[in-house]
Scaffold this motif. Structure first.
Motif, mmCIF file in Angstrom:
data_model
loop_
_atom_site.group_PDB
_atom_site.id
_atom_site.type_symbol
_atom_site.label_atom_id
_atom_site.label_comp_id
_atom_site.label_asym_id
_atom_site.label_seq_id
_atom_site.Cartn_x
_atom_site.Cartn_y
_atom_site.Cartn_z
ATOM 1 N N ILE A 212 0.870 -1.081 0.086
ATOM 2 C CA ILE A 212 0.135 0.012 0.147
ATOM 3 C C ILE A 212 0.941 1.209 0.197
ATOM 4 O O ILE A 212 0.616 2.080 -0.612
ATOM 5 C CB ILE A 212 -1.076 -0.018 1.311
ATOM 6 N N GLU A 213 1.986 1.367 0.763
ATOM 7 C CA GLU A 213 2.842 2.432 0.912
ATOM 8 C C GLU A 213 3.444 2.462 -0.643
ATOM 9 O O GLU A 213 3.518 3.570 -0.980
ATOM 10 C CB GLU A 213 4.184 1.854 2.004
ATOM 11 N N ASN A 214 3.823 1.539 -1.305
ATOM 12 C CA ASN A 214 4.458 1.557 -2.652
ATOM 13 C C ASN A 214 3.391 2.344 -3.516
ATOM 14 O O ASN A 214 3.717 3.014 -4.522
ATOM 15 C CB ASN A 214 4.708 0.322 -3.115
ATOM 16 N N ALA A 215 2.260 1.984 -3.454
ATOM 17 C CA ALA A 215 1.070 2.562 -4.477
ATOM 18 C C ALA A 215 0.778 4.051 -3.948
ATOM 19 O O ALA A 215 0.412 4.812 -4.966
ATOM 20 C CB ALA A 215 -0.007 1.532 -4.306
ATOM 21 N N PHE A 216 1.052 4.459 -2.935
ATOM 22 C CA PHE A 216 0.853 5.902 -2.428
ATOM 23 C C PHE A 216 2.274 6.433 -2.041
ATOM 24 O O PHE A 216 2.217 6.749 -0.607
ATOM 25 C CB PHE A 216 -0.125 5.640 -1.281
ATOM 26 N N ASP A 217 3.135 6.364 -2.490
ATOM 27 C CA ASP A 217 4.390 6.829 -2.372
ATOM 28 C C ASP A 217 4.716 8.355 -1.768
ATOM 29 O O ASP A 217 5.421 8.492 -1.038
ATOM 30 C CB ASP A 217 5.499 6.588 -3.696
ATOM 31 N N LYS A 218 3.856 9.075 -1.893
ATOM 32 C CA LYS A 218 3.680 10.636 -1.446
ATOM 33 C C LYS A 218 3.204 10.473 -0.068
ATOM 34 O O LYS A 218 3.083 11.502 0.647
ATOM 35 C CB LYS A 218 3.010 11.368 -2.366
#
Length: 139
Positions: free
Chosen positions: A39-45
């Protein structure tokens, strides 16, 4: 698929912020259980703590369930409609592929009621079947 995510979250007593809606849509688009890192990789910002807090809020309100598939990394998946994550009625099997590492919910395969000795109270049940998934088995 939930058509009006704002209303759905409000019915679950969760304020529908932009981030919560985005994370819900992301989880809804996944065919497999998803780790916080995915999830963190999908929402890198986005900040990891914001993502984690959103997942915990979703879990507390019965929107997602956490899966311990034995990999050492908890994964998250949306609950079925009308799920209350009740031990005797809502819990289902999970399958973890030893080849690709994916974990999927087998929602049509419910965990049967387990008769515990007197004085014991089940709060959660987790049943993970490990093997080779359909996709890897075709290779």
């Amino acid at each position: 698929m939930i058509k009006n995510i704002d209303n759905f979250l409000e019915q679950k007593k969760i304020r529908p912020t932009a981030m919560r809606i985005l994370i819900f849509k992301f989880l809804e688009s996944q065919n497999v259980a998803t780790s916080l890192t995915d999830i963190e990789n999908a929402f890198d910002k986005s900040e990891r703590t914001t993502l984690y807090r959103t997942l915990k809020t979703f879990e507390e309100h019965g929107i997602v369930h956490t899966i311990d598939d034995g990999s050492g990394i908890n994964k998250f998946a949306l609950c079925e409609e009308n799920c209350n994550c009740e031990v005797d009625t809502d819990l289902h099997l999970h399958f973890h592929c030893n080849n690709c590492g994916e974990t999927v919910c087998l929602t049509n395969h419910k965990i049967p009621h387990i008769n515990l000795p007197e004085g014991y109270l089940a709060e959660d049940v987790n049943l993970v079947v490990k093997g080779i998934c359909e996709k890897c088995n075709r290779l």
